[in-house]
Design a protein around this motif. Structure first.
Motif, PDB file in Angstrom:
ATOM      1  N   MET A  85       0.843  -1.168   0.000  1.00 36.57           N
ATOM      2  CA  MET A  85       0.000   0.000   0.000  1.00 36.57           C
ATOM      3  C   MET A  85       0.896   1.241   0.000  1.00 36.57           C
ATOM      4  O   MET A  85       1.973   1.243   0.567  1.00 36.57           O
ATOM      5  CB  MET A  85      -0.909  -0.030   1.225  1.00 36.57           C
ATOM      6  N   LYS A  86       0.428   2.306  -0.601  1.00 33.47           N
ATOM      7  CA  LYS A  86       1.182   3.551  -0.704  1.00 33.47           C
ATOM      8  C   LYS A  86       0.485   4.658   0.084  1.00 33.47           C
ATOM      9  O   LYS A  86      -0.728   4.676   0.243  1.00 33.47           O
ATOM     10  CB  LYS A  86       1.296   3.974  -2.158  1.00 33.47           C
ATOM     11  N   GLU A  87       1.317   5.577   0.546  1.00 31.58           N
ATOM     12  CA  GLU A  87       0.843   6.776   1.223  1.00 31.58           C
ATOM     13  C   GLU A  87       1.329   7.967   0.394  1.00 31.58           C
ATOM     14  O   GLU A  87       2.440   7.952  -0.126  1.00 31.58           O
ATOM     15  CB  GLU A  87       1.450   6.810   2.623  1.00 31.58           C
ATOM     16  N   TYR A  88       0.487   8.983   0.271  1.00 30.09           N
ATOM     17  CA  TYR A  88       0.815  10.129  -0.582  1.00 30.09           C
ATOM     18  C   TYR A  88       0.785  11.418   0.223  1.00 30.09           C
ATOM     19  O   TYR A  88       0.028  11.550   1.180  1.00 30.09           O
ATOM     20  CB  TYR A  88      -0.179  10.228  -1.741  1.00 30.09           C
ATOM     21  N   LYS A  89       1.610  12.373  -0.204  1.00 28.57           N
ATOM     22  CA  LYS A  89       1.663  13.661   0.484  1.00 28.57           C
ATOM     23  C   LYS A  89       1.959  14.759  -0.536  1.00 28.57           C
ATOM     24  O   LYS A  89       2.719  14.563  -1.470  1.00 28.57           O
ATOM     25  CB  LYS A  89       2.759  13.630   1.538  1.00 28.57           C
ATOM     26  N   LEU A  90       1.353  15.906  -0.338  1.00 31.05           N
ATOM     27  CA  LEU A  90       1.563  17.079  -1.185  1.00 31.05           C
ATOM     28  C   LEU A  90       2.209  18.178  -0.350  1.00 31.05           C
ATOM     29  O   LEU A  90       1.761  18.473   0.758  1.00 31.05           O
ATOM     30  CB  LEU A  90       0.220  17.579  -1.733  1.00 31.05           C
ATOM     31  N   GLU A  91       3.262  18.769  -0.886  1.00 27.24           N
ATOM     32  CA  GLU A  91       3.907  19.923  -0.248  1.00 27.24           C
ATOM     33  C   GLU A  91       3.781  21.097  -1.210  1.00 27.24           C
ATOM     34  O   GLU A  91       4.135  20.991  -2.384  1.00 27.24           O
ATOM     35  CB  GLU A  91       5.376  19.622   0.021  1.00 27.24           C
ATOM     36  N   SER A  92       3.250  22.221  -0.735  1.00 25.67           N
ATOM     37  CA  SER A  92       3.080  23.417  -1.556  1.00 25.67           C
ATOM     38  C   SER A  92       4.012  24.507  -1.052  1.00 25.67           C
ATOM     39  O   SER A  92       4.093  24.744   0.151  1.00 25.67           O
ATOM     40  CB  SER A  92       1.643  23.937  -1.466  1.00 25.67           C
ATOM     41  N   LEU A  93       4.700  25.150  -1.972  1.00 20.28           N
ATOM     42  CA  LEU A  93       5.592  26.255  -1.636  1.00 20.28           C
ATOM     43  C   LEU A  93       5.213  27.448  -2.504  1.00 20.28           C
ATOM     44  O   LEU A  93       4.957  27.296  -3.698  1.00 20.28           O
ATOM     45  CB  LEU A  93       7.047  25.861  -1.897  1.00 20.28           C
ATOM     46  N   ILE A  94       5.184  28.631  -1.911  1.00 18.46           N
ATOM     47  CA  ILE A  94       4.790  29.843  -2.628  1.00 18.46           C
ATOM     48  C   ILE A  94       5.936  30.848  -2.570  1.00 18.46           C
ATOM     49  O   ILE A  94       6.503  31.102  -1.500  1.00 18.46           O
ATOM     50  CB  ILE A  94       3.532  30.488  -2.005  1.00 18.46           C
ATOM     51  N   TYR A  95       6.254  31.424  -3.729  1.00 15.64           N
ATOM     52  CA  TYR A  95       7.283  32.459  -3.815  1.00 15.64           C
ATOM     53  C   TYR A  95       6.693  33.659  -4.544  1.00 15.64           C
ATOM     54  O   TYR A  95       6.033  33.491  -5.565  1.00 15.64           O
ATOM     55  CB  TYR A  95       8.529  31.941  -4.545  1.00 15.64           C
ATOM     56  N   TYR A  96       6.946  34.845  -3.990  1.00 18.75           N
ATOM     57  CA  TYR A  96       6.384  36.066  -4.553  1.00 18.75           C
ATOM     58  C   TYR A  96       7.443  36.835  -5.331  1.00 18.75           C
ATOM     59  O   TYR A  96       8.592  36.930  -4.914  1.00 18.75           O
ATOM     60  CB  TYR A  96       5.814  36.949  -3.444  1.00 18.75           C
ATOM     61  N   SER A  97       7.027  37.390  -6.441  1.00 20.94           N
ATOM     62  CA  SER A  97       7.904  38.214  -7.250  1.00 20.94           C
ATOM     63  C   SER A  97       8.111  39.554  -6.555  1.00 20.94           C
ATOM     64  O   SER A  97       7.252  40.028  -5.816  1.00 20.94           O
ATOM     65  CB  SER A  97       7.273  38.438  -8.632  1.00 20.94           C
ATOM     66  N   LYS A  98       9.282  40.127  -6.787  1.00 24.69           N
ATOM     67  CA  LYS A  98       9.571  41.441  -6.222  1.00 24.69           C
ATOM     68  C   LYS A  98      10.316  42.260  -7.264  1.00 24.69           C
ATOM     69  O   LYS A  98      10.830  41.722  -8.251  1.00 24.69           O
ATOM     70  CB  LYS A  98      10.400  41.310  -4.947  1.00 24.69           C
ATOM     71  N   LEU A  99      10.347  43.542  -7.057  1.00 25.41           N
ATOM     72  CA  LEU A  99      11.062  44.415  -7.976  1.00 25.41           C
ATOM     73  C   LEU A  99      12.562  44.266  -7.759  1.00 25.41           C
ATOM     74  O   LEU A  99      13.069  44.534  -6.668  1.00 25.41           O
ATOM     75  CB  LEU A  99      10.657  45.866  -7.761  1.00 25.41           C
ATOM     76  N   THR A 100      13.242  43.786  -8.780  1.00 24.72           N
ATOM     77  CA  THR A 100      14.683  43.570  -8.691  1.00 24.72           C
ATOM     78  C   THR A 100      15.255  43.495 -10.100  1.00 24.72           C
ATOM     79  O   THR A 100      14.524  43.234 -11.063  1.00 24.72           O
ATOM     80  CB  THR A 100      15.011  42.281  -7.913  1.00 24.72           C
ATOM     81  N   LEU A 101      16.528  43.715 -10.216  1.00 25.82           N
ATOM     82  CA  LEU A 101      17.194  43.564 -11.510  1.00 25.82           C
ATOM     83  C   LEU A 101      17.558  42.108 -11.800  1.00 25.82           C
ATOM     84  O   LEU A 101      17.915  41.771 -12.923  1.00 25.82           O
ATOM     85  CB  LEU A 101      18.455  44.439 -11.555  1.00 25.82           C
ATOM     86  N   ASP A 102      17.453  41.248 -10.789  1.00 23.96           N
ATOM     87  CA  ASP A 102      17.760  39.828 -10.936  1.00 23.96           C
ATOM     88  C   ASP A 102      16.529  39.100 -11.470  1.00 23.96           C
ATOM     89  O   ASP A 102      15.579  38.838 -10.734  1.00 23.96           O
ATOM     90  CB  ASP A 102      18.184  39.242  -9.595  1.00 23.96           C
ATOM     91  N   SER A 103      16.534  38.767 -12.741  1.00 19.89           N
ATOM     92  CA  SER A 103      15.376  38.107 -13.348  1.00 19.89           C
ATOM     93  C   SER A 103      15.199  36.671 -12.860  1.00 19.89           C
ATOM     94  O   SER A 103      14.153  36.067 -13.079  1.00 19.89           O
ATOM     95  CB  SER A 103      15.491  38.123 -14.876  1.00 19.89           C
ATOM     96  N   ASN A 104      16.199  36.119 -12.188  1.00 19.98           N
ATOM     97  CA  ASN A 104      16.125  34.750 -11.671  1.00 19.98           C
ATOM     98  C   ASN A 104      15.945  34.701 -10.156  1.00 19.98           C
ATOM     99  O   ASN A 104      16.240  33.682  -9.535  1.00 19.98           O
ATOM    100  CB  ASN A 104      17.400  33.977 -12.053  1.00 19.98           C
ATOM    101  N   HIS A 105      15.454  35.770  -9.548  1.00 15.80           N
ATOM    102  CA  HIS A 105      15.390  35.817  -8.090  1.00 15.80           C
ATOM    103  C   HIS A 105      14.498  34.737  -7.492  1.00 15.80           C
ATOM    104  O   HIS A 105      14.812  34.198  -6.439  1.00 15.80           O
ATOM    105  CB  HIS A 105      15.000  37.207  -7.579  1.00 15.80           C
ATOM    106  N   ILE A 106      13.408  34.385  -8.150  1.00 18.01           N
ATOM    107  CA  ILE A 106      12.549  33.323  -7.625  1.00 18.01           C
ATOM    108  C   ILE A 106      13.264  31.985  -7.730  1.00 18.01           C
ATOM    109  O   ILE A 106      13.263  31.195  -6.786  1.00 18.01           O
ATOM    110  CB  ILE A 106      11.185  33.286  -8.345  1.00 18.01           C
ATOM    111  N   LEU A 107      13.906  31.725  -8.851  1.00 14.96           N
ATOM    112  CA  LEU A 107      14.665  30.488  -9.026  1.00 14.96           C
ATOM    113  C   LEU A 107      15.773  30.386  -7.979  1.00 14.96           C
ATOM    114  O   LEU A 107      15.946  29.346  -7.344  1.00 14.96           O
ATOM    115  CB  LEU A 107      15.254  30.428 -10.440  1.00 14.96           C
ATOM    116  N   ASN A 108      16.502  31.454  -7.782  1.00 14.59           N
ATOM    117  CA  ASN A 108      17.612  31.436  -6.830  1.00 14.59           C
ATOM    118  C   ASN A 108      17.149  31.204  -5.395  1.00 14.59           C
ATOM    119  O   ASN A 108      17.762  30.441  -4.656  1.00 14.59           O
ATOM    120  CB  ASN A 108      18.412  32.731  -6.915  1.00 14.59           C
ATOM    121  N   SER A 109      16.074  31.844  -4.991  1.00 13.99           N
ATOM    122  CA  SER A 109      15.612  31.686  -3.608  1.00 13.99           C
ATOM    123  C   SER A 109      14.886  30.363  -3.391  1.00 13.99           C
ATOM    124  O   SER A 109      14.962  29.786  -2.315  1.00 13.99           O
ATOM    125  CB  SER A 109      14.721  32.856  -3.195  1.00 13.99           C
ATOM    126  N   SER A 110      14.192  29.868  -4.402  1.00 15.08           N
ATOM    127  CA  SER A 110      13.426  28.640  -4.223  1.00 15.08           C
ATOM    128  C   SER A 110      14.290  27.384  -4.267  1.00 15.08           C
ATOM    129  O   SER A 110      13.956  26.388  -3.634  1.00 15.08           O
ATOM    130  CB  SER A 110      12.328  28.542  -5.280  1.00 15.08           C
TER     131      SER A 110
END
Length: 68
Positions: free
Chosen positions: A1-26
């Motif tokens: 038998m299997k057990e399942y789990k979902l993990e949700s993570l939320i990242y917000y965009s911010k004003l920055t010159l780094d276009s990869n800021h969400i990728l870098n922080s996440s």
């Protein structure tokens, strides 16, 4: 038998010159979650992302075997 789990993570965009800021922080946070779940016997089986407004939602789907 299997057990399942979902993990949700939320990242917000911010004003920055780094276009990869969400990728870098996440990346560190997601790796930490993967390590945490792996230590408890979970396997990552699927992922999904979606954007809504200024947020990006990451969904991590895990499963593990349950002893009967």
């Amino acid at each position: 038998m299997k057990e399942y789990k979902l993990e949700s993570l939320i990242y917000y965009s911010k004003l920055t010159l780094d276009s990869n800021h969400i990728l870098n922080s996440s990346t560190k946070d997601i790796q930490a979650k993967l390590d945490e779940y792996a230590q408890n016997g979970w396997r990552l089986v699927s992922t999904n992302t979606t954007g809504f407004g200024a947020a990006v939602y990451f969904y991590l789907y895990f499963e593990r075997d349950v002893a009967s």
